[in-house]
Design an enzyme around this catalytic site. Sequence first.
Site, PDB file in Angstrom:
ATOM      1  N   HIS A  95       0.939  -1.161   0.195  1.00  0.00           N
ATOM      2  CA  HIS A  95       0.099   0.124   0.152  1.00  0.00           C
ATOM      3  C   HIS A  95       0.993   1.326  -0.139  1.00  0.00           C
ATOM      4  O   HIS A  95       1.995   1.199   0.371  1.00  0.00           O
ATOM      5  CB  HIS A  95      -1.098   0.044   1.062  1.00  0.00           C
ATOM      6  CG  HIS A  95      -0.237  -0.143   2.594  1.00  0.00           C
ATOM      7  ND1 HIS A  95       0.073  -1.355   2.883  1.00  0.00           N
ATOM      8  CD2 HIS A  95      -0.079   0.781   3.562  1.00  0.00           C
ATOM      9  CE1 HIS A  95       0.881  -1.236   4.038  1.00  0.00           C
ATOM     10  NE2 HIS A  95       0.667   0.166   4.492  1.00  0.00           N
ATOM     11  N   HIS A 102       0.871   5.241   1.139  1.00  0.00           N
ATOM     12  CA  HIS A 102       0.128   6.113   2.057  1.00  0.00           C
ATOM     13  C   HIS A 102       0.342   7.636   1.334  1.00  0.00           C
ATOM     14  O   HIS A 102       1.229   7.893   0.694  1.00  0.00           O
ATOM     15  CB  HIS A 102       1.019   6.466   3.539  1.00  0.00           C
ATOM     16  CG  HIS A 102       1.175   5.212   4.187  1.00  0.00           C
ATOM     17  ND1 HIS A 102       0.449   5.008   5.464  1.00  0.00           N
ATOM     18  CD2 HIS A 102       1.621   3.971   4.072  1.00  0.00           C
ATOM     19  CE1 HIS A 102       0.599   3.886   6.029  1.00  0.00           C
ATOM     20  NE2 HIS A 102       1.382   3.215   5.398  1.00  0.00           N
TER      21      HIS A 102
HETATM   22  P1  AMP Z   1       1.641   0.109   7.326  1.00  0.00           P
HETATM   23  O1  AMP Z   1       2.486   0.517   8.632  1.00  0.00           O
HETATM   24  O2  AMP Z   1       2.556   0.954   6.311  1.00  0.00           O
HETATM   25  O3  AMP Z   1       1.550  -1.394   7.042  1.00  0.00           O
HETATM   26  O4  AMP Z   1       0.225   0.738   7.357  1.00  0.00           O
HETATM   27  C1  AMP Z   1      -0.737   0.170   7.666  1.00  0.00           C
HETATM   28  C2  AMP Z   1      -1.948   1.228   7.901  1.00  0.00           C
HETATM   29  O5  AMP Z   1      -3.329   0.713   7.753  1.00  0.00           O
HETATM   30  C3  AMP Z   1      -2.027   1.895   9.167  1.00  0.00           C
HETATM   31  O6  AMP Z   1      -1.704   3.489   8.952  1.00  0.00           O
HETATM   32  C4  AMP Z   1      -3.157   1.713   9.595  1.00  0.00           C
HETATM   33  O7  AMP Z   1      -3.832   2.742  10.441  1.00  0.00           O
HETATM   34  C5  AMP Z   1      -4.036   1.511   8.710  1.00  0.00           C
HETATM   35  N1  AMP Z   1      -5.210   0.570   8.800  1.00  0.00           N
HETATM   36  C6  AMP Z   1      -5.153  -0.610   9.755  1.00  0.00           C
HETATM   37  N2  AMP Z   1      -6.397  -1.013   9.446  1.00  0.00           N
HETATM   38  C7  AMP Z   1      -7.356  -0.435   8.658  1.00  0.00           C
HETATM   39  C8  AMP Z   1      -8.720  -0.423   8.400  1.00  0.00           C
HETATM   40  N3  AMP Z   1      -9.294  -1.213   8.659  1.00  0.00           N
HETATM   41  N4  AMP Z   1      -8.977   0.884   7.570  1.00  0.00           N
HETATM   42  C9  AMP Z   1      -8.123   1.891   7.187  1.00  0.00           C
HETATM   43  N5  AMP Z   1      -6.961   1.981   7.282  1.00  0.00           N
HETATM   44  C10 AMP Z   1      -6.393   0.676   8.365  1.00  0.00           C
END
Ligand code: AMP
Length: 116
Positions: free
Chosen positions: A103, A105
Amino acid sequence: MYDENNIFAKILRKEIPCDKVHEDEFSLFFNDINPQAKIHVLGIPKFPCTTFSDFLKKADDENITTFFKSVQLVINNINIEHTGYRLITNSGEDGGQEVAHFHIHILAGEKIGSLR
Ligand code: AMP
């Protein structure tokens, strides 16, 4: 190894909801549940891939281009091109990746602080 039970796989299968920002044939963009800036959108490709590197290995050139063009489309749609934004992709343990589905950001809407 891709874990089919990661949270973004569940979002893609519509098993859990998301706050959708944009969707097309190949990608889904939604607001982060725990925003780190006034605007915090996540963008994911719709096929199973764990990291940026895994995405580049598995996707064909057209899909890679389409995904990044969708990132730009979202940047246009939420009107942040001129005020600025930060794109981040965390990868693996040292990168601090929490969800093992690749993903991006998109952080914007205010001045984003330094990385450390
Ligand atoms: P990463 O640390 O780059 O893997 O980021 C994962 C991101 O996913 C974090 O910023 C979380 O806040 C976000 N996240 C986790 N669960 C959800 C969800 N159900 N909907 C939207 N964002 C989420």
